[in-house]
Structure formats: structure tokens, C-alpha cells
Design an enzyme around this catalytic site. Structure first.
Site, PDB file in Angstrom:
ATOM      1  CB  SER A  33       3.970  -2.445   5.028  1.00 58.64           C
ATOM      2  OG  SER A  33       3.226  -1.465   4.334  1.00 58.64           O
ATOM      3  CE  LYS A  99       6.009   5.976   6.330  1.00 62.32           C
ATOM      4  NZ  LYS A  99       7.007   4.999   6.813  1.00 62.32           N
ATOM      5  CD  GLU A 168       5.741   0.758  12.815  1.00 58.06           C
ATOM      6  OE1 GLU A 168       6.045   1.456  11.828  1.00 58.06           O
ATOM      7  OE2 GLU A 168       5.547  -0.467  12.755  1.00 58.06           O
TER       8      GLU A 168
HETATM    9  O1  KIV Z   1       5.447   0.757   5.421  1.00 55.01           O
HETATM   10  C1  KIV Z   1       4.396   1.115   5.946  1.00 55.01           C
HETATM   11  O2  KIV Z   1       3.342   0.657   5.571  1.00 55.01           O
HETATM   12  C2  KIV Z   1       4.486   2.102   7.022  1.00 55.01           C
HETATM   13  C3  KIV Z   1       3.371   2.355   7.921  1.00 55.01           C
HETATM   14  C4  KIV Z   1       3.501   3.522   8.789  1.00 55.01           C
HETATM   15  C5  KIV Z   1       2.082   1.796   7.869  1.00 55.01           C
HETATM   16  O3  KIV Z   1       5.493   2.709   7.156  1.00 55.01           O
END
Ligand code: KIV
Length: 238
Positions: A33, A99, A168
Site C-alpha cells: 500500500s 507476505k 481482505e
Molecule cells: O499493503 C498493505 O498495506 C496490505 C494490507 C493488508 C493492509 O497488504
């Protein structure tokens, strides 16, 4: 962490990471993000490895007690070799976990990352890195086929050894159901109250990106307005 309320927030720099850590946030994510709220891109698909690494290094200098996780950016984990190489780059920059978006479709990559000793967090539901293919940010889990796919993906991540999974924009009812069905913590964003944890983009929580606020967020501060007011006051005081 299963069954406990796990609060998580994003941070992209040293002071924010330090402040969130001092406030006792146990999971801090250098999310992609970054692309929208810091770098001014339209979506996350323009974020590069170099950009994420740069911000992970800044966040890591805060030496948080929190687990510092980082997103593998768009197209950085298309093959097992790329996924492993780029996950290692994020760890070298200071991330303690990585992630990535997807379940079964990236199972070999997830298994390789975990086998290399790097903690992995999954991301299911609306996948921002697929926004262009999907033509927008759409709620997932309304229909049975989507629910089955989400459950299969979540079970795949659980079996691979992921330490948690972000959900999400999953319908609140199904996010709760999924949370009950898997043994790893679910961390919701726009997915209702029944996940094990909740994650938000820090700019959304603080009202620091006034040009767009996701409809599921109620900012707790109007930082953008306060900033404008302080700057205008200072400008007229000199
Ligand atoms: O990129 C991000 O901030 C996310 C979120 C789950 C907030 O993947």
C-alpha cells in the site's frame, strides 16, 4: 495468537514504526500500500522490490519489538526461485516475515520460503495486486464457489506452515466461518469483526490520506486537516 485479538498496522518509515512499536502494536507491515499512500501510484502494481526494500530498511532502523513483516511486491514471486530470492532480499533489508497474495496458486513459492526459515503470512480475499485483472476492489465470499476457493486456499497456507493469513474484503459472515475453520490466525481488513486480528493502513486510521478512504475505515484522527491548519497558521505567523 489464535483466539486473541491481534492488532496490526502498516508503517513505511522509521518514526511511524517506532511510534507504533511504542504503542504496543505486535505486528507491523511494510505493505505495498506504500505505492498509493506514500509513493503516489494508482495501485500496488507499480511498487518495485527496490522501493519496498528501501522502506523496510527505514522501518527496521526503529528496531521494533513487533514482528516486522514486508510485502513481496507485484510480480516478484512468479517462480519459486524469484520468490525465494526476493524473500531473502526483504529479510536482508530487515523484515522478519514476508507476505504475498494467493493460496494454492503460489503454494510452491510459499513452501520454498517457509522451508528457507522465513516466516510467511498469506493474503486472501480481494487481492490488490490483481486489481487490474479483476477490474476493481470487489468483496469476496458472497457465493459458494468463492467460499470453497477461499477455504481451499486458507487450508493450503495453513498446511504449508504460514504464521497467519490476511483476509481482505471477505464477507464478515464467511470471514468468521473461515476463522473458526483454520488453526492459524486470520487478520481481517474490511472483513468484519470476527477475524483473530485486524490490520489497517496507518494513513487510513489517522486520516492522513484524505483523497481516498476505504468505506470500511472510520479514521480516528483528521491528521490531514490538522496538518493543513498548522501549516497555514505557521505561514501567516512569519
Ligand atoms: O499493503 C498493505 O498495506 C496490505 C494490507 C493488508 C493492509 O497488504
Amino acid at each position: 495468537m489464535k483466539g486473541k485479538k491481534l492488532p496490526a498496522l502498516t508503517a513505511y518509515d522509521f518514526p511511524t514504526t517506532r511510534l507504533l512499536d511504542e504503542a504496543g502494536i505486535p505486528l507491523i507491515l511494510v505493505g505495498d500500500s506504500l505505492g498509493m499512500v506514500v509513493l503516489g501510484y494508482r495501485d500496488t502494481t507499480s511498487v518495485t522490490m527496490e522501493e519496498i526494500e528501501h522502506h523496510v530498511r527505514a522501518a527496521a532502523r526503529a528496531k521494533p519489538n513487533a514482528l516486522l513483516a514486508a510485502d513481496l511486491p507485484y510480480h516478484s514471486y512468479q517462480t519459486v526461485d524469484e520468490a525465494l530470492k526476493n524473500a531473502r532480499r526483504l529479510v536482508a533489508a530487515g523484515a522478519e516475515a514476508v507476505k504475498a497474495e494467493g493460496g494454492l496458486s503460489i503454494e510452491p513459492q510459499v513452501r520454498a520460503i517457509i522451508s528457507a526459515g522465513i516466516p510467511f503470512i498469506g493474503h486472501l480475499g480481494m487481492l490488490p495486486q490483481s486489481v487490474l485483472e479483476e477490474g476493481g476492489y470487489r468483496v469476496k465470499g458472497k457465493i459458494e464457489a468463492e467460499q470453497k476457493a477461499l477455504l481451499a486456499d486458507a487450508r493450503c497456507l495453513e498446511a504449508a506452515g504460514a504464521i497467519g493469513v490476511v483476509l481482505e474484503l471477505v464477507t464478515p459472515a464467511f470471514a468468521g466461518e473461515l476463522t473458526r475453520q483454520i488453526s492459524i490466525p486470520t487478520i481481517g481488513i474490511g472483513s468484519g469483526p470476527d477475524c483473530d486480528g485486524q490490520i489497517l493502513v496507518i494513513h487510513d486510521l489517522l486520516g492522513l490520506f484524505p483523497w481516498f478512504t476505504p468505506r470500511f475505515v472510520k479514521p480516528k484522527l483528521n491528521a490531514a486537516e490538522q496538518m493543513r491548519a498548522v501549516v497555514e497558521e505557521w505561514k501567516s505567523s512569519i
